[in-house]
Design a protein around this motif. Structure first.
Motif, mmCIF file in Angstrom:
data_model
loop_
_atom_site.group_PDB
_atom_site.id
_atom_site.type_symbol
_atom_site.label_atom_id
_atom_site.label_comp_id
_atom_site.label_asym_id
_atom_site.label_seq_id
_atom_site.Cartn_x
_atom_site.Cartn_y
_atom_site.Cartn_z
ATOM 1 N N ARG A 207 0.706 -1.349 -0.044
ATOM 2 C CA ARG A 207 0.103 0.030 0.148
ATOM 3 C C ARG A 207 0.732 1.322 -0.062
ATOM 4 N NH1 ARG A 207 -4.570 -1.687 3.494
ATOM 5 N NH2 ARG A 207 -2.530 -2.147 4.863
ATOM 6 N N LEU B 192 -2.504 0.782 -5.990
ATOM 7 C CA LEU B 192 -3.637 0.101 -5.560
ATOM 8 C C LEU B 192 -4.408 -0.802 -6.162
ATOM 9 C CD1 LEU B 192 -5.403 2.983 -3.345
ATOM 10 C CD2 LEU B 192 -4.144 0.617 -2.466
ATOM 11 N N ARG C 234 -2.847 -4.234 -6.417
ATOM 12 C CA ARG C 234 -2.840 -4.791 -4.960
ATOM 13 C C ARG C 234 -4.388 -5.299 -5.051
ATOM 14 N NH1 ARG C 234 -4.629 -2.511 -0.804
ATOM 15 N NH2 ARG C 234 -4.214 -3.818 1.273
#
Ligand code: C2E
Ligand code: MG
Ligand code: MG
Ligand code: MG
Length: 269
Positions: free
Chosen positions: A37, A262, A265
């Motif tokens: 993150r 992000l 992810r």
């Protein structure tokens, strides 16, 4: 030698005009946690030279320091960084990112430094806790009392400090314990050989354990491979910066980069 001197005096002449000509730009390199993150960025200065193109800091920061130009240039960097934090403020994801700015010894010892940083924070109405100042061990060596004093003064305003290139300077642990730091940044040289050099692996473990005992957070710089990242993680490191995660990009492109990290992810889950 003559050519080198000529090169230097050309750079010098250009450097004196670069601020006025608005030739500096900030790039930003992302920092992530163990979950990939984005948690922040480091601001890295570039000089957009009219003939030479994009000039890296190694080619002009030392000279700017010698000429005293690093004081106004550094002020420009802090001002731009504060403006960037203000632009991110309130935005989902970007609003909580920290931005780290490199500060030279020469700037720290400038009598107007504390007031200048406070002014930038106030003018842009930013959360001072999101502004991080990266100092080096050599910046502290000249006059530790003075540096502790200004770190405390800015610390009371909420600004945080990170010790850059940690482990490469000559400062003692006696010095380290007196500095009101919030972070140690493990130098790239230890990260570079962590997979092959048992000594570097031991040093990294020791730095991380010591930092945690002192209530400091730790970030590794120069992370280039998955193996390096996993060895750092196994040693207790939870923050990472390096080409593996992302190269420095112009600040204007940073938002897209952070968002794509992000998304990647999310996709990976
Ligand atoms: P630093 O603060 O240690 O910054 C990290 C340097 O490592 C940056 O180089 C960055 O681009 C590079 N880097 C990042 N990830 C990797 C990686 O995975 N592998 C490798 N090999 N390198 C990586 P950059 O941008 O050329 O900056 C060099 C130095 O110039 C900085 O080292 C810092 O000491 C100085 N500097 C940069 N911006 C400023 C500034 O605004 N003010 C001052 N006073 N110094 C600055
Ligand atoms: Mg740095
Ligand atoms: Mg560094
Ligand atoms: Mg370094």
């Amino acid at each position: 030698m003559e050519a080198a001197l000529q090169h230097r005096s050309q750079i010098e002449a250009g450097l004196r005009l670069a601020l006025k000509r608005d030739e500096f730009e900030l790039h930003a390199q992302v920092q992530v946690d163990s979950d990939h993150r984005p948690i922040g960025a480091e601001a890295l200065l570039r000089w957009r030279h009219p003939e030479r193109g994009l000039v890296a800091p190694v080619e002009f920061i030392g000279l700017a320091e010698d000429l005293g130009l690093i004081v106004p240039i550094g002020q420009w960097v802090i001002e731009r960084a504060a403006a960037q934090l203000a632009a991110w403020q309130g935005q989902a994801l970007l609003g909580r990112l920290t931005l780290a700015v490199n500060v030279s010894a020469r700037q720290l010892h400038d009598p107007g430094f504390v007031a200048m940083v406070r002014r930038a924070v106030a003018t842009h109405g930013i959360d001072p806790g999101l502004l991080k100042l990266e100092i080096t061990e050599s910046a502290v060596l000249n006059d530790i009392n003075e540096v502790v004093g200004l770190m405390q003064a800015l610390g009371e305003s909420g600004v945080r400090f990170s010790m850059d290139d940690f482990g490469t300077g000559y400062s003692s642990l006696q010095y380290l314990k007196r500095l009101p730091l919030s972070q140690l940044k493990i130098d790239r040289s230890f990260v570079n050989d962590i997979a092959t050099d048992p000594n570097d692996q031991a040093i990294v473990r020791t730095i991380i354990a010591m930092a945690h005992t002192m209530n400091l957070d730790v970030i590794a710089e120069g992370v280039e491979t998955e193996l390096q990242r996993s060895l750092l993680g196994a040693a207790g490191c939870t923050r990472f910066q390096g080409y593996l995660i992302g190269r420095p990009v112009p600040v204007g492109e940073f938002e897209a980069l952070a968002r794509s990290l992000l998304e990647r992810r999310r996709d990976a889950r």
